[in-house]
Every structure is written in structure tokens, then in C-alpha cells.
Design a protein around this motif. Sequence first.
Motif, PDB file in Angstrom:
ATOM      1  N   LEU A  83       9.741   3.152 -16.882  1.00  0.00           N
ATOM      2  CA  LEU A  83       8.298   2.942 -16.960  1.00  0.00           C
ATOM      3  C   LEU A  83       7.838   1.801 -16.067  1.00  0.00           C
ATOM      4  O   LEU A  83       6.651   1.627 -15.838  1.00  0.00           O
ATOM      5  CB  LEU A  83       7.892   2.645 -18.412  1.00  0.00           C
ATOM      6  N   ALA A  84       8.795   1.019 -15.574  1.00  0.00           N
ATOM      7  CA  ALA A  84       8.456  -0.173 -14.799  1.00  0.00           C
ATOM      8  C   ALA A  84       8.383   0.095 -13.307  1.00  0.00           C
ATOM      9  O   ALA A  84       7.711  -0.633 -12.583  1.00  0.00           O
ATOM     10  CB  ALA A  84       9.474  -1.282 -15.077  1.00  0.00           C
ATOM     11  N   ILE A  85       9.105   1.096 -12.823  1.00  0.00           N
ATOM     12  CA  ILE A  85       9.180   1.354 -11.378  1.00  0.00           C
ATOM     13  C   ILE A  85       8.909   2.827 -11.113  1.00  0.00           C
ATOM     14  O   ILE A  85       9.706   3.700 -11.478  1.00  0.00           O
ATOM     15  CB  ILE A  85      10.552   0.952 -10.818  1.00  0.00           C
ATOM     16  N   ASP A  86       7.783   3.097 -10.480  1.00  0.00           N
ATOM     17  CA  ASP A  86       7.406   4.474 -10.138  1.00  0.00           C
ATOM     18  C   ASP A  86       7.544   4.770  -8.650  1.00  0.00           C
ATOM     19  O   ASP A  86       7.812   5.904  -8.266  1.00  0.00           O
ATOM     20  CB  ASP A  86       5.956   4.753 -10.554  1.00  0.00           C
ATOM     21  N   ASP A  87       7.346   3.764  -7.818  1.00  0.00           N
ATOM     22  CA  ASP A  87       7.357   3.962  -6.370  1.00  0.00           C
ATOM     23  C   ASP A  87       8.127   2.836  -5.691  1.00  0.00           C
ATOM     24  O   ASP A  87       7.855   1.660  -5.920  1.00  0.00           O
ATOM     25  CB  ASP A  87       5.926   4.003  -5.820  1.00  0.00           C
ATOM     26  N   VAL A  88       9.088   3.230  -4.846  1.00  0.00           N
ATOM     27  CA  VAL A  88       9.926   2.278  -4.122  1.00  0.00           C
ATOM     28  C   VAL A  88       9.759   2.516  -2.626  1.00  0.00           C
ATOM     29  O   VAL A  88       9.975   3.635  -2.143  1.00  0.00           O
ATOM     30  CB  VAL A  88      11.413   2.428  -4.506  1.00  0.00           C
ATOM     31  N   VAL A  89       9.358   1.486  -1.894  1.00  0.00           N
ATOM     32  CA  VAL A  89       9.193   1.593  -0.442  1.00  0.00           C
ATOM     33  C   VAL A  89      10.419   1.010   0.240  1.00  0.00           C
ATOM     34  O   VAL A  89      10.832  -0.118  -0.061  1.00  0.00           O
ATOM     35  CB  VAL A  89       7.924   0.850   0.023  1.00  0.00           C
ATOM     36  N   VAL A  90      10.996   1.780   1.172  1.00  0.00           N
ATOM     37  CA  VAL A  90      12.208   1.357   1.863  1.00  0.00           C
ATOM     38  C   VAL A  90      11.989   1.445   3.373  1.00  0.00           C
ATOM     39  O   VAL A  90      12.138   2.519   3.967  1.00  0.00           O
ATOM     40  CB  VAL A  90      13.425   2.220   1.466  1.00  0.00           C
ATOM     41  N   PRO A  91      11.622   0.345   4.030  1.00  0.00           N
ATOM     42  CA  PRO A  91      11.550   0.348   5.497  1.00  0.00           C
ATOM     43  C   PRO A  91      12.965   0.473   6.060  1.00  0.00           C
ATOM     44  O   PRO A  91      13.898  -0.181   5.578  1.00  0.00           O
ATOM     45  CB  PRO A  91      10.950  -1.023   5.822  1.00  0.00           C
ATOM     46  N   THR A  92      13.130   1.306   7.068  1.00  0.00           N
ATOM     47  CA  THR A  92      14.460   1.505   7.623  1.00  0.00           C
ATOM     48  C   THR A  92      14.409   1.637   9.134  1.00  0.00           C
ATOM     49  O   THR A  92      13.413   2.087   9.697  1.00  0.00           O
ATOM     50  CB  THR A  92      15.129   2.761   7.030  1.00  0.00           C
TER      51      THR A  92
END
Length: 292
Positions: free
Chosen positions: A154-163
Amino acid sequence: MYETILLPVNGSDGADAATARAFSLAEAFDATVHVLHVLEFPAEPADLDPGQRDDLREFVEQRGRAATAAVAERAADRGVETVEAVADGEPHRTIREYAREHDVDLIVMGTHGRRGAERVRLGSTTERVLMLSDVPVLSVSSTDDRTVPADLRLAIDDVVVPTDGSEFADRAAEHALSIAELAGATVHAIYVVDETIADLRDAPRSIVGLLKEGGRRATDDLATEARDRGLSVTGDVLRGSPEEAILEYAEGVDADLVAMGTRGRAAGTERVIGSTTARVVRRVDRPLLTVG
């Protein structure tokens, strides 16, 4: 992935956001949280006698033990196992030494979270740990007032990963995917064509096209790995200033976590944080995981 999490504390209210994130991750990964307070002594008047110096030291140590005990009590209420520690030394060195000596898998630290122009000045201890640590660091702004539920899902819905396809970006992606997998989060893989580089401002379209193609391969590789883990994923190739593009993208998807390597392809071999990551660290207002 995380069995031992280090949470440096100083007794300030601004550390609440970092503490909540550390507890959430500890619950998800069944990790032990080491709560560390590094003693910082005020300047002593020259005429203090030995007994007075001992009294001053005892007072500072008591405050340090109280700070760790308060956090440990909160952890116990959530069923999180803790180890309390109080140590002497220069804070950033002591934190990194403790992490090495206790095989820490992740350091969680708060940042000052200043607004406006002040936001570019990160606390010196946190910044030095980020710059020099061999252990992944999750920095959490004190202004991040979003509620952090005990359940990581419930705490993390979207993770952005620059690569950029580099070794350091791949390491950060591995951590990001493991967290996203437990949280059931969507992964956003992005690559930024850096248009601030002087040599690219007047570059032929074919050269820019090659960079975009390379970025697309990097994001596609990450997307494939995410899908193999059963995760939802998006991939985007952006143009502009990497710092601005990453921050704007993270805000646009309301990211709960940004994960970056500490150095990219353009960085040297010295153990110093990459310029893009450093700029993002100093301005981001959401949790940022840096991996070297």
C-alpha cells in the motif's frame, strides 16, 4: 534482498519520514533495523574540569540512548526487530564504518527537505554517506508527509528507474525491481537524452537518433526483466536536462520511489556520486534509492 537495515537517528522530528520507510521495508523483507545514534558533542569551554567534561559526555550519551530507545519502542509496536547502538566519531564516517562492520544491506536516512532555493543544500552527513557509501542508501525528505502504511503493497505504487544500461544503473534496477515485486508496484523505466551537452546542441538528427535508439534498448531491457517478474511496466525516452526530466517525470506519475545508480556511463572511475544523481538527490521531494 534486505536482511539488515541501518537507520541513523539524531532524535529530531524530521527523521520520522525516514523511520516510517525503514519500518515498512523491514516488515516487507523481514529485516532487522539497526538504530544508530552518532554522538555529537558541543564545543567545550576551555576551563571545564575533567569532572564537568564527564558530566557533559554523560548527558550527550543519555540523549543518544534516549533517541535510539524511542525509535526501538516504535519498532516493537510494529513487530520490527531492532538493534540499538550509540557510537563516537565523525557522523558520515561512523555510519559507513558501522554499515561495513555489520554487513548492512541498506541505509535509510532523512534529508532536510528544504523548499525553494534552499532545497539544493542537503545535510552534509547524508550527502557524504550518499557520495561515499558502498551500501545502497534510501534518502527520505523530512517534507515527505505521505502516510506510510505497514503493508509495503500500500506504500509503493509507482517506481521510477532512470537507466542508461550501465553497471550502476543495472544495480539500482535490481533493487528497484525487488521492491516493486513485493509492493506490486508499476515500474517506469526512463532514459534521458542529455541535450545540455554542448556537443549535442547542434548534432545531426542521425546522432540524436542513435542516442534515442540506445536509450530505447536500455529501457526495453529493463522492461523485459520487469515483465518477467510479473510487474506492470512503462518505458519512455525523454530529452532535455537529465535532472529536470527525471524530477518532472517522477512528479508526473506521482512516484513513491526513484531508484538510480550513483554513477553512469559518463562518470569516471573514482568513488564519487555522478553529477545527475547528485543534483536529483538535492532536489527530489520523494524517497530516492541510490545504489553504487
